[in-house]
Scaffold this motif. Sequence first.
Motif, PDB file in Angstrom:
ATOM      1  N   ASP A  61      39.068  67.015  11.830  1.00  0.00           N
ATOM      2  CA  ASP A  61      39.247  66.087  10.713  1.00  0.00           C
ATOM      3  C   ASP A  61      38.837  66.777   9.409  1.00  0.00           C
ATOM      4  OD1 ASP A  61      39.325  64.047   8.906  1.00  0.00           O
ATOM      5  OD2 ASP A  61      37.935  62.735   9.982  1.00  0.00           O
ATOM      6  N   ARG A  62      39.827  67.161   8.593  1.00  0.00           N
ATOM      7  CA  ARG A  62      39.543  67.896   7.349  1.00  0.00           C
ATOM      8  C   ARG A  62      38.791  67.025   6.344  1.00  0.00           C
ATOM      9  NH1 ARG A  62      40.960  72.673   6.559  1.00  0.00           N
ATOM     10  NH2 ARG A  62      41.203  72.493   4.321  1.00  0.00           N
ATOM     11  N   SER A  63      38.888  65.711   6.455  1.00  0.00           N
ATOM     12  CA  SER A  63      38.164  64.853   5.517  1.00  0.00           C
ATOM     13  C   SER A  63      36.654  64.911   5.766  1.00  0.00           C
ATOM     14  CB  SER A  63      38.654  63.407   5.613  1.00  0.00           C
ATOM     15  OG  SER A  63      38.359  62.867   6.879  1.00  0.00           O
ATOM     16  N   ALA A  64      36.256  65.435   6.930  1.00  0.00           N
ATOM     17  CA  ALA A  64      34.837  65.545   7.261  1.00  0.00           C
ATOM     18  C   ALA A  64      34.315  66.955   7.020  1.00  0.00           C
ATOM     19  CB  ALA A  64      34.599  65.124   8.705  1.00  0.00           C
ATOM     20  N   TRP A  65      35.070  67.761   6.258  1.00  0.00           N
ATOM     21  CA  TRP A  65      34.658  69.129   5.958  1.00  0.00           C
ATOM     22  C   TRP A  65      33.378  69.124   5.135  1.00  0.00           C
ATOM     23  CZ3 TRP A  65      33.876  71.707   1.355  1.00  0.00           C
ATOM     24  CH2 TRP A  65      33.696  73.084   1.454  1.00  0.00           C
ATOM     25  N   LEU A  66      32.514  70.076   5.427  1.00  0.00           N
ATOM     26  CA  LEU A  66      31.293  70.285   4.645  1.00  0.00           C
ATOM     27  C   LEU A  66      31.264  71.726   4.165  1.00  0.00           C
ATOM     28  CD1 LEU A  66      28.669  68.481   6.896  1.00  0.00           C
ATOM     29  CD2 LEU A  66      29.388  67.790   4.616  1.00  0.00           C
ATOM     30  N   PRO A  67      30.658  71.959   3.002  1.00  0.00           N
ATOM     31  CA  PRO A  67      30.541  73.344   2.535  1.00  0.00           C
ATOM     32  C   PRO A  67      29.560  74.120   3.416  1.00  0.00           C
ATOM     33  CG  PRO A  67      29.346  71.862   1.079  1.00  0.00           C
ATOM     34  CD  PRO A  67      30.083  71.004   2.069  1.00  0.00           C
ATOM     35  N   LEU A  71      30.740  59.340   7.654  1.00  0.00           N
ATOM     36  CA  LEU A  71      29.382  59.382   8.188  1.00  0.00           C
ATOM     37  C   LEU A  71      29.331  59.720   9.672  1.00  0.00           C
ATOM     38  CD1 LEU A  71      26.392  58.936   7.458  1.00  0.00           C
ATOM     39  CD2 LEU A  71      26.691  56.567   8.183  1.00  0.00           C
ATOM     40  N   ASP A  72      30.129  59.064  10.482  1.00  0.00           N
ATOM     41  CA  ASP A  72      30.080  59.311  11.928  1.00  0.00           C
ATOM     42  C   ASP A  72      30.534  60.722  12.271  1.00  0.00           C
ATOM     43  OD1 ASP A  72      29.046  56.802  12.565  1.00  0.00           O
ATOM     44  OD2 ASP A  72      31.039  55.904  12.684  1.00  0.00           O
ATOM     45  N   ALA A  73      31.545  61.235  11.574  1.00  0.00           N
ATOM     46  CA  ALA A  73      32.018  62.607  11.829  1.00  0.00           C
ATOM     47  C   ALA A  73      30.937  63.611  11.450  1.00  0.00           C
ATOM     48  CB  ALA A  73      33.302  62.877  11.058  1.00  0.00           C
ATOM     49  N   TYR A  74      30.245  63.385  10.337  1.00  0.00           N
ATOM     50  CA  TYR A  74      29.166  64.288   9.934  1.00  0.00           C
ATOM     51  C   TYR A  74      28.015  64.219  10.940  1.00  0.00           C
ATOM     52  CZ  TYR A  74      31.375  64.552   5.303  1.00  0.00           C
ATOM     53  OH  TYR A  74      32.235  64.743   4.264  1.00  0.00           O
ATOM     54  N   ALA A  75      27.640  63.007  11.318  1.00  0.00           N
ATOM     55  CA  ALA A  75      26.513  62.826  12.239  1.00  0.00           C
ATOM     56  C   ALA A  75      26.797  63.465  13.603  1.00  0.00           C
ATOM     57  CB  ALA A  75      26.194  61.344  12.396  1.00  0.00           C
ATOM     58  N   ALA A  76      28.053  63.515  13.990  1.00  0.00           N
ATOM     59  CA  ALA A  76      28.422  64.105  15.283  1.00  0.00           C
ATOM     60  C   ALA A  76      28.131  65.607  15.318  1.00  0.00           C
ATOM     61  CB  ALA A  76      29.899  63.851  15.582  1.00  0.00           C
TER      62      ALA A  76
END
Length: 153
Positions: A5-11, A134-139
Amino acid sequence: MASADRSAWLPPRWVKFAAWKIHRGIYNASGGRLGLSLPKDREHYGTLRLTVPGRRTGQPRSVILGYFEDGPNLVTMAMNGWEEPEPAWWLNLQAHPDAEVVVADGTRSVRGRAAQGEERDRLWARWQEIDKNLDAYAARRPRPTAVVVLERR
């Protein structure tokens, strides 16, 4: 990356670390006049400065965190930029729950604790209104992310 999921990308971690240092530098260089904000609405968190004694040294340690208000309480998350280790401030707060918080409209003494059960579910759902990923990041983290409640002392 744990998700396609590209919307959950983090630097990368170094970018997040640099941003934290710059934010803290702006706060310190301005004497606290810049760098903190109140939550604007249900979709924008505010920023606060939490100071807690170090768990080993007892010396004050400060960090700037995102938060929202839940009645008289302030709510943040112990997420460490969505990296694996627990943030040092959270380990310190667990060892020394009494802390000081500076928000854009003043200072307050607080006691920190992790939300549990239904309260945690309710506050997590509130964070989801602010951050749709939030859920994608937390995963990305190997353990559940603590939802931290800062109650007035």
